[in-house]
Scaffold this active site. Structure first.
Site, PDB file in Angstrom:
ATOM      1  N   GLY A  16      52.404  68.128 -27.313  1.00 43.70           N
ATOM      2  CA  GLY A  16      51.001  67.770 -26.396  1.00 43.70           C
ATOM      3  C   GLY A  16      49.849  66.622 -27.247  1.00 43.70           C
ATOM      4  CG  ASN A  18      49.825  61.081 -27.184  1.00 47.71           C
ATOM      5  OD1 ASN A  18      49.430  60.134 -26.989  1.00 47.71           O
ATOM      6  ND2 ASN A  18      51.071  61.190 -27.133  1.00 47.71           N
ATOM      7  NE  ARG A  69      66.697  63.645 -11.828  1.00 47.77           N
ATOM      8  CZ  ARG A  69      66.498  63.452 -13.466  1.00 47.77           C
ATOM      9  NH1 ARG A  69      65.007  63.669 -13.474  1.00 47.77           N
ATOM     10  NH2 ARG A  69      67.102  63.764 -14.392  1.00 47.77           N
ATOM     11  CG  MET A  94      60.325  64.574 -23.377  1.00 49.97           C
ATOM     12  SD  MET A  94      59.680  62.397 -23.484  1.00 49.97           S
ATOM     13  CE  MET A  94      61.396  62.431 -24.794  1.00 49.97           C
ATOM     14  NE  ARG A  95      62.133  67.087 -14.282  1.00 48.17           N
ATOM     15  CZ  ARG A  95      63.228  67.413 -14.088  1.00 48.17           C
ATOM     16  NH1 ARG A  95      63.857  67.543 -14.731  1.00 48.17           N
ATOM     17  NH2 ARG A  95      63.352  66.732 -12.607  1.00 48.17           N
ATOM     18  CG  LEU A  97      59.116  61.610 -13.356  1.00 50.77           C
ATOM     19  CD1 LEU A  97      57.128  60.720 -13.487  1.00 50.77           C
ATOM     20  CD2 LEU A  97      58.031  62.926 -12.737  1.00 50.77           C
ATOM     21  CG  ASN A 111      55.441  56.756 -19.590  1.00 46.95           C
ATOM     22  OD1 ASN A 111      55.180  58.464 -20.236  1.00 46.95           O
ATOM     23  ND2 ASN A 111      56.155  56.350 -20.139  1.00 46.95           N
ATOM     24  CG  HIS A 113      58.597  54.193 -23.876  1.00 47.26           C
ATOM     25  ND1 HIS A 113      59.033  54.742 -23.293  1.00 47.26           N
ATOM     26  CD2 HIS A 113      59.138  53.376 -24.899  1.00 47.26           C
ATOM     27  CE1 HIS A 113      60.614  54.450 -23.875  1.00 47.26           C
ATOM     28  NE2 HIS A 113      60.483  53.633 -24.847  1.00 47.26           N
ATOM     29  CB  SER A 140      53.946  50.033 -24.215  1.00 44.10           C
ATOM     30  OG  SER A 140      54.920  49.010 -25.040  1.00 44.10           O
ATOM     31  CG  LEU A 148      63.512  55.429 -17.507  1.00 44.78           C
ATOM     32  CD1 LEU A 148      63.165  56.252 -17.213  1.00 44.78           C
ATOM     33  CD2 LEU A 148      65.035  55.124 -18.327  1.00 44.78           C
ATOM     34  CG  ASP A 149      61.057  53.983 -20.464  1.00 45.26           C
ATOM     35  OD1 ASP A 149      60.033  54.844 -19.947  1.00 45.26           O
ATOM     36  OD2 ASP A 149      61.931  54.032 -20.722  1.00 45.26           O
ATOM     37  CD  GLU A 178      53.000  57.935 -28.663  1.00 41.54           C
ATOM     38  OE1 GLU A 178      52.698  58.750 -29.035  1.00 41.54           O
ATOM     39  OE2 GLU A 178      53.960  57.155 -29.018  1.00 41.54           O
TER      40      GLU A 178
END
Ligand code: GAR
Length: 216
Positions: A16, A18, A69, A94-95, A97, A111, A113, A140, A148-149, A178
């Protein structure tokens, strides 16, 4: 008259740092936001303690307690809506979605990354940059889309990779960046300057280039 404060829900899985940077920037009045809730998918996430210490409602939705999920993401959405969030901030969550979840928060979901996207989507980004002999690496912030990303980049920050770097040394260098850029991006978002339009990040009505706002 001061602008209304935007409510952000922050999703975490671990330390945590960030989240802490966001909390600190709000306290310093550089970010016109309120963290209305923190959700972790892991009970042991230290970020939950950071939230509690700051007087923020903190909830663990442990993914191991859900059948699949889809069920998990429905519960997640319910909790975010209950917090009254106007923006959803993935900060080391870290999941993967579901597209349904992502689409339900389109333009409101961001997000961070740890790579210079589109390079190194997924995991172990620092190790991969070292293994490839990259001379620079970075981080980023992007809007989240079902790929994803893969959503439009808002900003990137670059760091050098030194010859004898270990993944954790490189991670530390990246994470320092970050903590600067995520609160900055969120301040743009909360001030109504940043939107996602036609799958592009738009700041002050200017479409940002593929690598995002030029931050160097
Ligand atoms: C950060 O380095 C973030 O970029 C990364 O997890 C770390 C969380 O740190 N996120 C991802 O890898 C997402 N794919 P924190 O819990 O101290 O904020």
């Amino acid at each position: 008259m001061s602008k209304p404060v935007k409510k952000l829900c922050v999703l975490i899985s671990g330390n945590g740092s960030n989240l802490q940077a966001i909390i600190d920037e709000i306290a310093a009045k550089r970010l016109n936001a309120e963290v209305c809730g923190v959700i972790s998918n892991r009970p042991q996430a230290y970020g939950l303690e950071r939230a509690k210490a700051a007087g923020i409602p903190a909830v663990c939705l442990d993914h191991t307690q859900y059948d699949d999920r889809d069920t998990y993401d429905k519960a997640l959405k319910l909790q975010i809506d209950e917090f009254g969030a106007e923006g959803v901030v993935l900060a080391g969550f870290m999941r993967i979605l579901t597209p349904e979840f992502v689409n339900s928060f389109s333009g409101k979901l961001m997000n961070i990354h740890p790579s210079l996207l589109p390079k190194y989507k997924g995991l172990n980004t620092h190790q991969r940059a070292i293994d490839n002999g990259d001379s620079e690496h970075g981080v980023s912030v992007h809007f989240v889309t079902p790929e994803l990303d893969g959503g439009p980049v808002i900003i990137q920050s670059r760091v050098p990779v030194f010859e004898d770097d270990t993944p954790s040394e490189l991670a530390e260098r990246v994470q320092e960046q970050e903590r600067r850029i995520y609160p900055l991006v969120l301040s743009w978002y909360c001030d109504g300057r940043l939107v996602m339009r036609n799958n592009k990040a738009v700041l002050d009505e200017h479409e940002l280039p593929e690598s995002g706002y030029a931050s160097d």
